[in-house]
Scaffold this motif. Structure first.
Motif, PDB file in Angstrom:
ATOM      1  N   UNK A 196       0.835  -1.211   0.000  1.00  0.00           N
ATOM      2  CA  UNK A 196       0.000   0.000   0.000  1.00  0.00           C
ATOM      3  C   UNK A 196       0.868   1.259   0.000  1.00  0.00           C
ATOM      4  N   UNK A 197       1.832   1.299   0.918  1.00  0.00           N
ATOM      5  CA  UNK A 197       2.682   2.491   1.004  1.00  0.00           C
ATOM      6  C   UNK A 197       3.590   2.627  -0.217  1.00  0.00           C
ATOM      7  N   UNK A 198       4.036   1.532  -0.782  1.00  0.00           N
ATOM      8  CA  UNK A 198       4.837   1.612  -2.010  1.00  0.00           C
ATOM      9  C   UNK A 198       4.026   2.262  -3.128  1.00  0.00           C
ATOM     10  N   UNK A 199       2.730   1.911  -3.202  1.00  0.00           N
ATOM     11  CA  UNK A 199       1.869   2.493  -4.235  1.00  0.00           C
ATOM     12  C   UNK A 199       1.657   3.988  -3.994  1.00  0.00           C
ATOM     13  N   UNK A 200       1.400   4.364  -2.736  1.00  0.00           N
ATOM     14  CA  UNK A 200       1.197   5.783  -2.433  1.00  0.00           C
ATOM     15  C   UNK A 200       2.486   6.580  -2.634  1.00  0.00           C
ATOM     16  N   UNK A 201       3.619   5.962  -2.342  1.00  0.00           N
ATOM     17  CA  UNK A 201       4.902   6.626  -2.541  1.00  0.00           C
ATOM     18  C   UNK A 201       5.130   6.898  -4.031  1.00  0.00           C
ATOM     19  N   UNK A 202       4.726   5.961  -4.873  1.00  0.00           N
ATOM     20  CA  UNK A 202       4.849   6.156  -6.320  1.00  0.00           C
ATOM     21  C   UNK A 202       4.017   7.364  -6.763  1.00  0.00           C
ATOM     22  N   UNK A 203       2.802   7.490  -6.219  1.00  0.00           N
ATOM     23  CA  UNK A 203       1.963   8.650  -6.533  1.00  0.00           C
ATOM     24  C   UNK A 203       2.598   9.933  -6.010  1.00  0.00           C
ATOM     25  N   UNK A 204       3.148   9.858  -4.797  1.00  0.00           N
ATOM     26  CA  UNK A 204       3.842  11.007  -4.198  1.00  0.00           C
ATOM     27  C   UNK A 204       4.931  11.523  -5.136  1.00  0.00           C
ATOM     28  N   UNK A 205       5.747  10.630  -5.666  1.00  0.00           N
ATOM     29  CA  UNK A 205       6.830  11.037  -6.565  1.00  0.00           C
ATOM     30  C   UNK A 205       6.255  11.628  -7.857  1.00  0.00           C
ATOM     31  N   UNK A 206       5.142  11.067  -8.336  1.00  0.00           N
ATOM     32  CA  UNK A 206       4.518  11.558  -9.568  1.00  0.00           C
ATOM     33  C   UNK A 206       3.972  12.975  -9.406  1.00  0.00           C
ATOM     34  N   UNK A 207       3.475  13.313  -8.208  1.00  0.00           N
ATOM     35  CA  UNK A 207       2.896  14.638  -7.996  1.00  0.00           C
ATOM     36  C   UNK A 207       3.914  15.742  -8.264  1.00  0.00           C
ATOM     37  N   UNK A 208       5.157  15.524  -7.883  1.00  0.00           N
ATOM     38  CA  UNK A 208       6.178  16.536  -8.159  1.00  0.00           C
ATOM     39  C   UNK A 208       6.535  16.569  -9.642  1.00  0.00           C
ATOM     40  N   UNK A 209       6.663  15.407 -10.247  1.00  0.00           N
ATOM     41  CA  UNK A 209       6.979  15.366 -11.677  1.00  0.00           C
ATOM     42  C   UNK A 209       5.879  16.039 -12.494  1.00  0.00           C
ATOM     43  N   UNK A 210       4.622  15.815 -12.112  1.00  0.00           N
ATOM     44  CA  UNK A 210       3.516  16.471 -12.801  1.00  0.00           C
ATOM     45  C   UNK A 210       3.576  17.987 -12.616  1.00  0.00           C
ATOM     46  N   UNK A 238       6.260  19.802 -12.269  1.00  0.00           N
ATOM     47  CA  UNK A 238       7.293  20.307 -13.176  1.00  0.00           C
ATOM     48  C   UNK A 238       6.752  20.415 -14.601  1.00  0.00           C
ATOM     49  N   UNK A 239       5.970  19.421 -15.008  1.00  0.00           N
ATOM     50  CA  UNK A 239       5.370  19.446 -16.342  1.00  0.00           C
ATOM     51  C   UNK A 239       4.399  20.611 -16.477  1.00  0.00           C
ATOM     52  N   UNK A 240       3.575  20.822 -15.461  1.00  0.00           N
ATOM     53  CA  UNK A 240       2.614  21.925 -15.487  1.00  0.00           C
ATOM     54  C   UNK A 240       3.344  23.265 -15.525  1.00  0.00           C
ATOM     55  N   UNK A 241       4.427  23.369 -14.763  1.00  0.00           N
ATOM     56  CA  UNK A 241       5.213  24.604 -14.732  1.00  0.00           C
ATOM     57  C   UNK A 241       5.781  24.909 -16.122  1.00  0.00           C
ATOM     58  N   UNK A 242       6.267  23.873 -16.789  1.00  0.00           N
ATOM     59  CA  UNK A 242       6.838  24.029 -18.122  1.00  0.00           C
ATOM     60  C   UNK A 242       5.778  24.448 -19.136  1.00  0.00           C
TER      61      UNK A 242
END
Length: 559
Positions: A532-546, A548-552
């Motif tokens: 469960x936490x591995x899955x939420x951690x993956x989403x956590x990392x994606x939120x920052x990457x997204x 950066x994409x939105x900023x660009x």
């Protein structure tokens, strides 16, 4: 307790000045706190050194009274504080750093972010010194703050006699000795040798970024003498400061360190050798630990015998916390402050505050109780899974580590029109988890660059929150050790005073004698919770990457 067997620690945090007295075994005899003023205006955050000194004196007098400790019982005194910046005039008077000219407001608080532009320009210089700061500087560091004052407050800039970190100002105010600490001087010069002399190459760096005049007159404005933590200053307390503090003149005062570093000194040896050291030597075992000092923000400290340069992470700093060890310093700029923000700005907050008061609980204790009840009502296998639809990126005050992005913003994914107390409880849980995923990101990043961290130690106000610590243990997958004494930062400061008083041969010996373990919080071993936490951690990392994409995307649209 023998005469003169008490060590006194003073900690000036973001919102209060605290004092604590400890016996010869590191047990807290008594403590007291006094609030300090703070002025906020958007990115500008200021304080007053005069107000802080009055608060320090009140806290020391109250602590001594509560603990029934006489002035002659105090063997030594140590100070610690936030990495805020003090502007000192030629006669020791305050110099304003406030846009409204208020002379009392002579401190740029650590969380002041007015110098984001200056930080970006300094980082773009590509100086070799920047490798000691993860490749770039943060607006929370002193260099960009200084450059901002020079560029925007020329009159104040010309009036300053000394620029001092707050901890160094406190020891200067107490003893009249201007000797600086390595834990602060690392922000002025990158010392990479085993002695305590600064490296001359930093003069080039300061000139390069437009602050070469700090070095005029034998480095007059930033000091020229540095020493190890706990080194005795001058002749101890001056008669004036002793009278103000209610202590004896000439009471030894040790070189100060940052508040987070004091937490490290107060807790890093709080381990059971049988369980957490195994066959490792003392020097090797201490390098497997990371200390979390959890307060308004959270600082993460680890030490090593090798010099480890880590992108996006501050350090390595030699002897900044423990002599002859390299310090790696990471952090999250808003943790306790973020939880307060999330709770206090929710529509259900007033009702929840009333309920907590009626039950004689803190709001966090009530929320923890509510979450446990909700997990039972919904037949959840784990309390943690209540947040499956809510995800938080906790960068509401930027990201200090490990991406070192002061422009990063907080994200809450999964909002609805719900304004109930239960919704607030879920948002609170998801925020705690987001903070813990940030710590996981930090530890993984450090271990990928040479550290071998497998045990966490936690202290500070948030460490008293059982849910906060259990979520961190489960998300990290490693035990978290809590110290016997809750006031680890005060203990770390007191250790500096004990070393200055020659009660111990050095900081490490004092840590071994005065640190002690308390409760150990172990992670769940259930593989379903890990998944469960591995899955939420993956989403956590994606939120920052997204983000950066939105900023660009928006940058392209605007340019």
């Amino acid at each position: 307790m023998s005469r003169g067997g008490v060590s006194l620690g003073v900690d000036v945090g973001t919102g209060s000045a605290r004092a604590g007295l400890f016996d010869e075994k590191g047990k807290l005899l008594g403590s007291a706190s006094n609030p300090i003023q703070m002025w906020k205006d958007k990115d500008c955050v200021e304080q007053s050194s005069t107000d802080i000194w009055h608060a320090v004196c009140a806290a020391v007098r109250s602590a001594c009274s509560l603990a029934n400790v006489a002035p002659e019982d105090v063997a030594g005194l140590g100070f610690t504080a936030t990495c805020s910046l003090v502007a000192v005039g030629v006669d020791g008077s305050p110099v304003s750093v406030s846009s409204n000219g208020d002379s009392k407001r002579d401190i740029l608080v650590w969380m002041d972010h007015r110098s984001v532009d200056q930080a970006e320009r300094i980082s773009s210089q590509g100086s070799p010194v920047l490798q000691f700061y993860g490749g770039g500087v943060s607006p929370e560091m002193q260099a960009p703050k200084l450059l901002w004052v020079k560029e925007n407050m020329q009159e104040s800039w010309s009036m300053v006699w000394r620029w001092m970190d707050l901890s160094n100002w406190l020891t200067y105010r107490a003893t009249g000795d201007d000797t600086r600490s390595l834990s602060h001087m690392e922000q002025w010069r990158a010392s990479d040798s085993s002695d305590i002399e600064p490296c001359g190459r930093d003069e080039v760096f300061w000139a390069q970024i437009g602050l070469g005049d700090l070095y005029e007159g034998s480095r007059a404005k930033i000091g020229h003498s540095v020493a190890f933590p706990g080194y005795p200053l001058g002749s101890g307390l001056t008669p004036t400061s002793a009278k103000e503090l209610g202590l004896l003149p000439r009471t030894p005062v040790g070189i100060s360190i940052l508040d987070a570093y004091a937490g490290g000194v107060g807790v890093l040896e709080s381990v059971s050798n049988a369980e957490f050291q195994a066959d490792m030597s003392d020097e090797e075992a201490i390098c497997h630990r990371m200390v979390l000092v959890c307060g308004t923000s959270t600082c993460h400290m680890a030490v090593s015998k090798k010099k480890l340069f880590i992108p996006g992470v501050w350090g390595p700093f030699l002897s900044a916390m423990i002599p002859e060890f390299w310090l790696t310093e990471c952090g999250q700029s808003a943790t306790g402050a973020l939880l307060d923000y999330i709770v206090q700005n929710h529509p259900a907050a007033p009702l929840l505050a009333n309920q907590a008061a009626s039950q004689n609980l803190s709001i966090c204790e009530l929320l923890n109780k509510m979450l446990l009840s909700m997990s039972h009502e919904q037949n959840m296998p784990f309390l943690s899974t209540l947040s499956q639809d809510t995800h938080v990126l906790p960068d509401f005050h930027g990201n200090r580590s490990p991406v070192a992005d002061p422009k990063s913003k907080g994200v809450i994914c999964g909002l609805t029109l719900d304004t109930s107390e239960k919704h607030l409880a879920l948002l609170y849980l998801a925020t705690i988890q987001g903070i813990a995923y940030g710590t996981r990101h930090i530890v993984e990043h450090c271990n990928a660059h040479g550290h071998k961290i497998d045990t966490l130690l936690a202290c500070g106000g948030l460490a008293k929150n059982s849910l906060y610590i259990q979520e961190h243990a489960d998300i990290m997958g490693c035990p978290i050790i809590l110290p016997r004494e809750n006031e680890s930062v005060l203990l770390g400061a007191a250790i500096l005073g004990a070393v200055a008083a020659k009660k111990f041969s050095g900081v490490r010996d004092a840590m071994r004698a005065l640190n002690a373990p308390g409760k150990v919080v172990y992670p769940s071993l259930d593989p379903k919770l890990k998944k469960y936490h591995d899955a939420k951690y993956q989403i956590f990392r994606c939120l920052y990457e997204q983000q950066l994409s939105h900023r660009s995307i928006m940058a392209r649209a605007l340019h």
